[in-house]
Motif scaffolding. Structure first.
Motif, PDB file in Angstrom:
ATOM      1  N   MET A 140       0.812  -1.215   0.000  1.00  0.00           N
ATOM      2  CA  MET A 140       0.000   0.000   0.000  1.00  0.00           C
ATOM      3  C   MET A 140       0.847   1.266   0.000  1.00  0.00           C
ATOM      4  SD  MET A 140      -3.479  -1.040   2.008  1.00  0.00           S
ATOM      5  CE  MET A 140      -2.808  -1.320   3.614  1.00  0.00           C
ATOM      6  N   THR A 141       2.002   1.216  -0.630  1.00  0.00           N
ATOM      7  CA  THR A 141       2.876   2.374  -0.766  1.00  0.00           C
ATOM      8  C   THR A 141       2.774   2.908  -2.190  1.00  0.00           C
ATOM      9  OG1 THR A 141       4.409   1.401   0.804  1.00  0.00           O
ATOM     10  CG2 THR A 141       5.252   3.178  -0.584  1.00  0.00           C
ATOM     11  N   VAL A 142       2.459   4.199  -2.302  1.00  0.00           N
ATOM     12  CA  VAL A 142       2.432   4.821  -3.622  1.00  0.00           C
ATOM     13  C   VAL A 142       3.863   4.912  -4.118  1.00  0.00           C
ATOM     14  CG1 VAL A 142       1.897   6.920  -4.910  1.00  0.00           C
ATOM     15  CG2 VAL A 142       0.332   6.130  -3.135  1.00  0.00           C
ATOM     16  N   ARG A 143       4.083   4.450  -5.323  1.00  0.00           N
ATOM     17  CA  ARG A 143       5.428   4.399  -5.903  1.00  0.00           C
ATOM     18  C   ARG A 143       5.822   5.770  -6.436  1.00  0.00           C
ATOM     19  NH1 ARG A 143       7.282  -0.700  -7.420  1.00  0.00           N
ATOM     20  NH2 ARG A 143       9.079   0.530  -8.016  1.00  0.00           N
ATOM     21  N   ALA A 144       6.492   6.547  -5.619  1.00  0.00           N
ATOM     22  CA  ALA A 144       6.942   7.885  -6.009  1.00  0.00           C
ATOM     23  C   ALA A 144       8.066   7.831  -7.036  1.00  0.00           C
ATOM     24  CB  ALA A 144       7.382   8.662  -4.772  1.00  0.00           C
ATOM     25  N   ASP A 145       8.702   6.668  -7.197  1.00  0.00           N
ATOM     26  CA  ASP A 145       9.805   6.528  -8.153  1.00  0.00           C
ATOM     27  C   ASP A 145       9.319   6.261  -9.573  1.00  0.00           C
ATOM     28  OD1 ASP A 145       8.913   4.002  -7.188  1.00  0.00           O
ATOM     29  OD2 ASP A 145      10.716   3.054  -8.008  1.00  0.00           O
ATOM     30  N   LEU A 146       8.041   5.996  -9.764  1.00  0.00           N
ATOM     31  CA  LEU A 146       7.499   5.698 -11.092  1.00  0.00           C
ATOM     32  C   LEU A 146       6.642   6.870 -11.550  1.00  0.00           C
ATOM     33  CD1 LEU A 146       6.520   1.966 -10.545  1.00  0.00           C
ATOM     34  CD2 LEU A 146       8.639   2.888 -11.498  1.00  0.00           C
ATOM     35  N   THR A 147       7.281   7.801 -12.239  1.00  0.00           N
ATOM     36  CA  THR A 147       6.603   9.033 -12.644  1.00  0.00           C
ATOM     37  C   THR A 147       6.741   9.259 -14.140  1.00  0.00           C
ATOM     38  OG1 THR A 147       8.576  10.380 -12.264  1.00  0.00           O
ATOM     39  CG2 THR A 147       7.046  10.111 -10.393  1.00  0.00           C
ATOM     40  N   GLY A 148       5.975  10.213 -14.617  1.00  0.00           N
ATOM     41  CA  GLY A 148       6.077  10.640 -16.011  1.00  0.00           C
ATOM     42  C   GLY A 148       7.261  11.581 -16.162  1.00  0.00           C
ATOM     43  N   LYS A 149       7.314  12.272 -17.287  1.00  0.00           N
ATOM     44  CA  LYS A 149       8.469  13.119 -17.580  1.00  0.00           C
ATOM     45  C   LYS A 149       8.305  14.575 -17.158  1.00  0.00           C
ATOM     46  CE  LYS A 149       7.110  14.138 -22.351  1.00  0.00           C
ATOM     47  NZ  LYS A 149       7.451  13.971 -23.757  1.00  0.00           N
ATOM     48  N   TYR A 150       7.191  14.920 -16.574  1.00  0.00           N
ATOM     49  CA  TYR A 150       6.919  16.321 -16.257  1.00  0.00           C
ATOM     50  C   TYR A 150       7.235  16.621 -14.788  1.00  0.00           C
ATOM     51  CZ  TYR A 150       4.504  15.576 -20.600  1.00  0.00           C
ATOM     52  OH  TYR A 150       4.216  15.209 -21.880  1.00  0.00           O
ATOM     53  N   LYS A 151       7.933  17.704 -14.543  1.00  0.00           N
ATOM     54  CA  LYS A 151       8.317  18.083 -13.169  1.00  0.00           C
ATOM     55  C   LYS A 151       7.132  18.649 -12.388  1.00  0.00           C
ATOM     56  CE  LYS A 151      12.668  17.135 -13.690  1.00  0.00           C
ATOM     57  NZ  LYS A 151      12.972  15.760 -13.555  1.00  0.00           N
ATOM     58  N   ASN A 152       6.252  19.395 -13.062  1.00  0.00           N
ATOM     59  CA  ASN A 152       5.129  20.032 -12.365  1.00  0.00           C
ATOM     60  C   ASN A 152       3.893  19.137 -12.264  1.00  0.00           C
ATOM     61  OD1 ASN A 152       4.647  20.193 -15.127  1.00  0.00           O
ATOM     62  ND2 ASN A 152       3.554  22.140 -14.971  1.00  0.00           N
ATOM     63  N   ARG A 153       3.868  18.051 -13.014  1.00  0.00           N
ATOM     64  CA  ARG A 153       2.779  17.059 -12.960  1.00  0.00           C
ATOM     65  C   ARG A 153       3.446  15.691 -13.055  1.00  0.00           C
ATOM     66  NH1 ARG A 153       0.179  17.583 -17.956  1.00  0.00           N
ATOM     67  NH2 ARG A 153       2.118  18.478 -18.628  1.00  0.00           N
ATOM     68  N   MET A 154       3.975  15.247 -11.957  1.00  0.00           N
ATOM     69  CA  MET A 154       4.848  14.076 -11.954  1.00  0.00           C
ATOM     70  C   MET A 154       4.179  12.798 -12.463  1.00  0.00           C
ATOM     71  SD  MET A 154       7.104  14.698  -8.464  1.00  0.00           S
ATOM     72  CE  MET A 154       6.405  13.259  -7.777  1.00  0.00           C
ATOM     73  N   TYR A 155       2.882  12.656 -12.283  1.00  0.00           N
ATOM     74  CA  TYR A 155       2.211  11.400 -12.635  1.00  0.00           C
ATOM     75  C   TYR A 155       1.370  11.533 -13.904  1.00  0.00           C
ATOM     76  CZ  TYR A 155       3.925  10.399  -8.038  1.00  0.00           C
ATOM     77  OH  TYR A 155       4.760  10.235  -6.970  1.00  0.00           O
ATOM     78  N   ALA A 156       1.641  12.592 -14.677  1.00  0.00           N
ATOM     79  CA  ALA A 156       0.920  12.822 -15.929  1.00  0.00           C
ATOM     80  C   ALA A 156       1.598  12.075 -17.071  1.00  0.00           C
ATOM     81  CB  ALA A 156       0.881  14.320 -16.248  1.00  0.00           C
ATOM     82  N   TYR A 157       0.777  11.578 -17.966  1.00  0.00           N
ATOM     83  CA  TYR A 157       1.253  10.932 -19.187  1.00  0.00           C
ATOM     84  C   TYR A 157       0.427  11.483 -20.335  1.00  0.00           C
ATOM     85  CZ  TYR A 157       3.487   7.490 -16.143  1.00  0.00           C
ATOM     86  OH  TYR A 157       4.257   6.875 -15.194  1.00  0.00           O
ATOM     87  N   GLU A 158       1.065  11.646 -21.477  1.00  0.00           N
ATOM     88  CA  GLU A 158       0.383  12.053 -22.701  1.00  0.00           C
ATOM     89  C   GLU A 158       0.513  10.904 -23.698  1.00  0.00           C
ATOM     90  OE1 GLU A 158       2.015  15.800 -23.931  1.00  0.00           O
ATOM     91  OE2 GLU A 158       1.189  16.848 -22.194  1.00  0.00           O
ATOM     92  N   PRO A 159      -0.249  10.941 -24.785  1.00  0.00           N
ATOM     93  CA  PRO A 159      -0.163   9.848 -25.760  1.00  0.00           C
ATOM     94  C   PRO A 159       1.267   9.587 -26.248  1.00  0.00           C
ATOM     95  CG  PRO A 159      -2.054  11.209 -26.246  1.00  0.00           C
ATOM     96  CD  PRO A 159      -1.308  11.894 -25.140  1.00  0.00           C
ATOM     97  N   GLU A 160       2.073  10.627 -26.347  1.00  0.00           N
ATOM     98  CA  GLU A 160       3.462  10.462 -26.795  1.00  0.00           C
ATOM     99  C   GLU A 160       4.331   9.771 -25.742  1.00  0.00           C
ATOM    100  OE1 GLU A 160       2.335  14.063 -26.391  1.00  0.00           O
ATOM    101  OE2 GLU A 160       1.072  13.416 -28.050  1.00  0.00           O
ATOM    102  N   ASP A 161       3.821   9.676 -24.519  1.00  0.00           N
ATOM    103  CA  ASP A 161       4.586   9.104 -23.403  1.00  0.00           C
ATOM    104  C   ASP A 161       4.291   7.622 -23.170  1.00  0.00           C
ATOM    105  OD1 ASP A 161       5.398  11.756 -23.005  1.00  0.00           O
ATOM    106  OD2 ASP A 161       3.801  12.126 -21.551  1.00  0.00           O
ATOM    107  N   ILE A 162       3.662   6.961 -24.106  1.00  0.00           N
ATOM    108  CA  ILE A 162       3.268   5.566 -23.911  1.00  0.00           C
ATOM    109  C   ILE A 162       4.479   4.686 -23.626  1.00  0.00           C
ATOM    110  CG2 ILE A 162       2.345   3.545 -25.136  1.00  0.00           C
ATOM    111  CD1 ILE A 162       0.232   5.386 -23.856  1.00  0.00           C
TER     112      ILE A 162
END
Length: 180
Positions: A140-162
């Motif tokens: 039950m630990t949120v994985r802070a090490d698995l993020t997208g490429k954006y610094k201001n929206r760490m958990y955001a993904y766009e279609p190009e980020d698949i």
């Protein structure tokens, strides 16, 4: 000549009778046409997939997802999105179009998609934006090490980020086996 006048009178009477009948009771052709004009489209009930992959087994609530993750020892993948958000729709389309993502989601993860925010503050570590995808391990630990490429929206993904999402999914399941 008399028979011609009689025939014309009969045809005219017949036309008047048909017109009167149509006024008194609707002819099926007219009813169908009027029904087509007045149709209100009925939306089919949504499945828990909400279009993110009907072959995937989705859980209904965050609490159920945590329990299943803990019991199955599979990581949880939580997708936060909104139906009317164009960014969410674009990511959904890319998510569904990736056979690799669909396969891993079916086999290796407990899957939850939310169109509302969770009451757990851990599910919004850097804000309540959409779309965002978080991974939670069975402890039950949120994985802070698995993020997208954006610094201001760490958990955001766009279609190009698949490809980044696929890599994070692999890391989520690989690290799970080494940590337990």
């Amino acid at each position: 000549m008399l028979s011609f006048q009689l025939l014309c009178s009969l045809l005219l009477c017949n036309a008047l009778v048909v017109a009167a009948q149509r006024k008194l009771q609707k002819v099926p052709e007219q009813e169908e046409q009027e029904e087509e004009e007045n149709i209100t489209w009925i939306r089919m009930p949504q499945t828990l997939s909400r279009g993110w992959g009907d072959e995937i087994e989705w859980v209904q609530t965050y609490e159920e997802a945590l329990t299943r993750s803990r019991n199955s020892k599979k990581p949880l993948m939580v997708i936060h999105h909104l139906e009317e958000c164009p960014y969410s729709q674009a990511l959904k389309k890319a998510f569904v179009s990736s056979p690799e993502i669909q396969k891993m989601a079916q086999e290796d993860f407990i899957m939850l998609n939310l169109v509302h925010s969770s009451t757990d503050d851990n599910m919004a570590p850097d804000g309540h934006y959409v779309p965002r995808i978080l991974f939670v391990d069975p402890s039950m630990t949120v994985r802070a090490d698995l993020t997208g490429k954006y610094k201001n929206r760490m958990y955001a993904y766009e279609p190009e980020d698949i490809s980044n999402l696929i890599e994070n999914m692999r890391r989520a399941k690989t690290l799970l086996h080494t940590e337990l």
